[in-house]
Write a protein that holds these residues in place. Structure first.
Motif, mmCIF file in Angstrom:
data_model
loop_
_atom_site.group_PDB
_atom_site.id
_atom_site.type_symbol
_atom_site.label_atom_id
_atom_site.label_comp_id
_atom_site.label_asym_id
_atom_site.label_seq_id
_atom_site.Cartn_x
_atom_site.Cartn_y
_atom_site.Cartn_z
ATOM 1 N N PRO A 137 24.195 85.204 45.521
ATOM 2 C CA PRO A 137 24.677 85.714 46.823
ATOM 3 C C PRO A 137 24.413 84.737 47.967
ATOM 4 C CG PRO A 137 23.505 87.430 45.616
ATOM 5 C CD PRO A 137 23.275 86.157 44.867
ATOM 6 N N MET A 138 23.303 84.008 47.885
ATOM 7 C CA MET A 138 23.009 83.013 48.925
ATOM 8 C C MET A 138 24.007 81.868 48.868
ATOM 9 S SD MET A 138 18.875 82.732 48.838
ATOM 10 C CE MET A 138 17.812 84.160 49.101
ATOM 11 N N LEU A 139 24.332 81.408 47.656
ATOM 12 C CA LEU A 139 25.308 80.323 47.516
ATOM 13 C C LEU A 139 26.682 80.759 48.021
ATOM 14 C CD1 LEU A 139 24.389 78.797 44.023
ATOM 15 C CD2 LEU A 139 23.694 78.014 46.304
ATOM 16 N N ASP A 140 27.042 82.021 47.762
ATOM 17 C CA ASP A 140 28.317 82.539 48.277
ATOM 18 C C ASP A 140 28.320 82.540 49.803
ATOM 19 O OD1 ASP A 140 29.234 82.932 45.718
ATOM 20 O OD2 ASP A 140 28.740 85.070 45.658
ATOM 21 N N GLU A 141 27.195 82.913 50.389
ATOM 22 C CA GLU A 141 27.098 82.930 51.856
ATOM 23 C C GLU A 141 27.213 81.522 52.432
ATOM 24 O OE1 GLU A 141 23.809 84.100 55.313
ATOM 25 O OE2 GLU A 141 23.520 84.803 53.256
ATOM 26 N N PHE A 142 26.557 80.558 51.772
ATOM 27 C CA PHE A 142 26.626 79.168 52.240
ATOM 28 C C PHE A 142 28.055 78.638 52.139
ATOM 29 C CE2 PHE A 142 26.143 74.536 51.582
ATOM 30 C CZ PHE A 142 25.432 74.206 52.727
ATOM 31 N N ILE B 6 23.865 68.252 50.658
ATOM 32 C CA ILE B 6 22.557 68.507 50.055
ATOM 33 C C ILE B 6 21.557 68.928 51.122
ATOM 34 C CG2 ILE B 6 20.702 67.576 48.638
ATOM 35 C CD1 ILE B 6 23.334 67.742 47.168
ATOM 36 N N SER B 7 21.469 68.159 52.203
ATOM 37 C CA SER B 7 20.494 68.475 53.253
ATOM 38 C C SER B 7 20.793 69.827 53.896
ATOM 39 C CB SER B 7 20.475 67.365 54.308
ATOM 40 O OG SER B 7 21.760 67.172 54.866
ATOM 41 N N ALA B 8 22.077 70.155 54.068
ATOM 42 C CA ALA B 8 22.435 71.437 54.680
ATOM 43 C C ALA B 8 22.068 72.597 53.762
ATOM 44 C CB ALA B 8 23.925 71.468 54.998
ATOM 45 N N LEU B 9 22.303 72.446 52.450
ATOM 46 C CA LEU B 9 21.965 73.519 51.513
ATOM 47 C C LEU B 9 20.457 73.691 51.394
ATOM 48 C CD1 LEU B 9 22.807 75.697 49.559
ATOM 49 C CD2 LEU B 9 23.026 73.956 47.766
ATOM 50 N N ILE B 10 19.714 72.590 51.406
ATOM 51 C CA ILE B 10 18.249 72.674 51.361
ATOM 52 C C ILE B 10 17.738 73.476 52.558
ATOM 53 C CG2 ILE B 10 16.123 71.336 51.633
ATOM 54 C CD1 ILE B 10 17.499 69.121 49.963
ATOM 55 N N ALA B 11 18.195 73.130 53.760
ATOM 56 C CA ALA B 11 17.764 73.842 54.967
ATOM 57 C C ALA B 11 18.151 75.321 54.908
ATOM 58 C CB ALA B 11 18.372 73.175 56.201
ATOM 59 N N PHE B 12 19.345 75.598 54.406
ATOM 60 C CA PHE B 12 19.826 76.974 54.311
ATOM 61 C C PHE B 12 18.960 77.799 53.357
ATOM 62 C CE2 PHE B 12 22.439 80.087 52.014
ATOM 63 C CZ PHE B 12 22.849 80.897 53.070
ATOM 64 N N LEU B 13 18.649 77.243 52.173
ATOM 65 C CA LEU B 13 17.850 77.978 51.191
ATOM 66 C C LEU B 13 16.427 78.211 51.694
ATOM 67 C CD1 LEU B 13 19.035 76.336 47.842
ATOM 68 C CD2 LEU B 13 19.633 78.604 48.749
ATOM 69 N N LEU B 14 15.846 77.221 52.358
ATOM 70 C CA LEU B 14 14.511 77.404 52.915
ATOM 71 C C LEU B 14 14.507 78.559 53.926
ATOM 72 C CD1 LEU B 14 13.485 73.672 53.422
ATOM 73 C CD2 LEU B 14 12.375 75.290 51.854
ATOM 74 N N GLU B 15 15.546 78.645 54.734
ATOM 75 C CA GLU B 15 15.644 79.695 55.734
ATOM 76 C C GLU B 15 15.858 81.066 55.089
ATOM 77 O OE1 GLU B 15 18.846 81.112 59.163
ATOM 78 O OE2 GLU B 15 18.744 78.984 58.592
ATOM 79 N N ARG B 16 16.763 81.130 54.103
ATOM 80 C CA ARG B 16 17.103 82.430 53.495
ATOM 81 C C ARG B 16 15.958 82.984 52.665
ATOM 82 N NH1 ARG B 16 18.670 85.744 53.618
ATOM 83 N NH2 ARG B 16 20.480 86.417 52.441
ATOM 84 N N PHE B 17 15.265 82.107 51.920
ATOM 85 C CA PHE B 17 14.138 82.602 51.120
ATOM 86 C C PHE B 17 12.978 83.016 52.016
ATOM 87 C CE2 PHE B 17 16.284 80.914 47.378
ATOM 88 C CZ PHE B 17 15.897 81.815 46.395
ATOM 89 N N ALA B 18 12.830 82.360 53.162
ATOM 90 C CA ALA B 18 11.783 82.762 54.112
ATOM 91 C C ALA B 18 12.041 84.178 54.605
ATOM 92 C CB ALA B 18 11.725 81.780 55.280
ATOM 93 N N ASP B 19 13.315 84.573 54.696
ATOM 94 C CA ASP B 19 13.658 85.910 55.136
ATOM 95 C C ASP B 19 13.256 86.976 54.109
ATOM 96 O OD1 ASP B 19 14.741 84.867 57.431
ATOM 97 O OD2 ASP B 19 16.811 84.909 56.680
ATOM 98 N N LEU B 20 13.085 86.558 52.842
ATOM 99 C CA LEU B 20 12.735 87.511 51.793
ATOM 100 C C LEU B 20 11.261 87.867 51.790
ATOM 101 C CD1 LEU B 20 14.760 86.139 48.715
ATOM 102 C CD2 LEU B 20 15.424 87.931 50.333
ATOM 103 N N THR B 21 10.448 87.000 52.407
ATOM 104 C CA THR B 21 8.994 87.175 52.327
ATOM 105 C C THR B 21 8.433 87.793 53.601
ATOM 106 O OG1 THR B 21 8.643 84.922 53.142
ATOM 107 C CG2 THR B 21 8.778 85.235 50.768
#
Length: 309
Positions: free
Chosen positions: A118-123, A294-309
């Motif tokens: 779902p995160m990849l779809d959002e990106f 790559i850099s944009a996806l890395i930043a996006f995943l760091l942000e989205r996973f932070a929202d889970l915690t």
């Protein structure tokens, strides 16, 4: 036709294109024809490339042409170099912050299907020109040999040459369906698991039937209990679905089953024993320059996973 001079920049890229074609097609002759060269000229170019690098890139037999370990490594970085050049040229027309191209991602199967996709779809909704090559497997991938841009992995990391960022805290827990616990009674100690139905994940290293826990006493010792393989699978999501169906106890990352815990499909047991941290990490190559995708996806995943915690 003379072979290209490897000291010349433009000719160097021509040789790299020839090398990549030979690796893909498994033939110097076929690669040469694609580049408009004779078989002899193509073979000579590859010999000159190997001589300049002082490594053997191909194993040659009468029946096949295959890459050596050094050849696979050179192929990985050659493909990156060519992709960067193509991206640079495209950016001249689309702007330097253009996010486009293919991102090769590897993740554990259960986490990949239920959390990452779902995160990849959002990106991709934000960046429609992104494409994914997604590998979901509970076997640890080699990021160079498997040509992976970004990998998500739990626990201790073996890829010391990669940059690792913690995406989310996690730990491995023992879980089961409430109905199963009500039917047979839950375990009071980790040793009780040896007499209960258990669901075991099988990886390339073998079955994961040694479940680590803490002694939960003054000694605070790290121990393992060896469970029997009531049912086993090489797919983490299958293990999870079996657990939800009440077919046994599973040893899962708590991040993988967070939604099941919230909805009551699964509950954890022996939490006072299974306390060891096994965080989810994001791995990527130690490059001075990362393509925008790559850099944009890395930043996006760091942000989205932070929202889970």
């Amino acid at each position: 036709m003379s072979t290209p001079d490897l000291q010349n920049g433009s000719d160097r890229f021509s040789v790299i294109r020839l090398f990549l074609d030979a690796a893909q097609l498994g033939s110097f002759s076929a690669a040469g024809r694609k580049q408009g060269m004779s078989p002899a000229a193509a073979s000579a170019s590859m010999q000159r490339l190997e001589a300049s690098l002082q490594v053997k890139l191909f194993e040659r037999t009468t029946r096949q042409l295959r890459l050596t370990e050094e050849g696979r490594l050179y192929r990985h970085f050659s493909e990156q170099a060519m992709a960067l050049m193509a991206e640079a040229e495209a950016s001249l027309h689309a702007g330097t912050d253009s996010v486009r191209g293919v991102v090769k991602v590897s993740a554990p199967s259960d986490l990949g299907r239920n959390v990452l996709m779902p995160m990849l779809d959002e990106f991709r909704a934000r960046h429609p020109e992104i494409q994914y090559a997604l590998t979901l497997s509970d076997n640890t991938s080699n990021m160079v040999q498997d040509d992976i841009d970004i990998a998500l992995r739990y626990g201790q990391l073996a890829d010391s040459e990669m940059i690792a960022r913690v995406l989310a805290p996690s730990r491995r827990v023992v879980c089961a369906a409430p109905a199963l616990i009500a039917q047979a009674g839950g375990p009071a100690t980790p040793e009780d698991l040896t007499c209960l139905p258990t669901l075991v994940l099988v990886t390339a290293l073998g079955p994961m039937q040694e479940w680590r826990y803490c002694s939960n006493d003054e000694a605070d010792e790290r121990r393992t209990v060896r469970v029997r393989r009531t049912q086993q699978s090489n797919d983490g999501e299958i293990i999870r679905k079996w657990a939800i169906a009440g077919q046994g106890y599973a040893y899962k990352s708590i991040l993988d089953i967070s939604e099941d815990l919230r909805c009551g499909r699964l509950v954890t047991v022996l939490d006072e024993y299974f306390t060891d941290s096994a965080p989810l990490n994001l791995l990527y190559h130690r490059n001075r320059y990362q393509p925008p995708r790559i850099s944009a996806l890395i930043a996006f995943l760091l942000e989205r996973f932070a929202d889970l915690t």
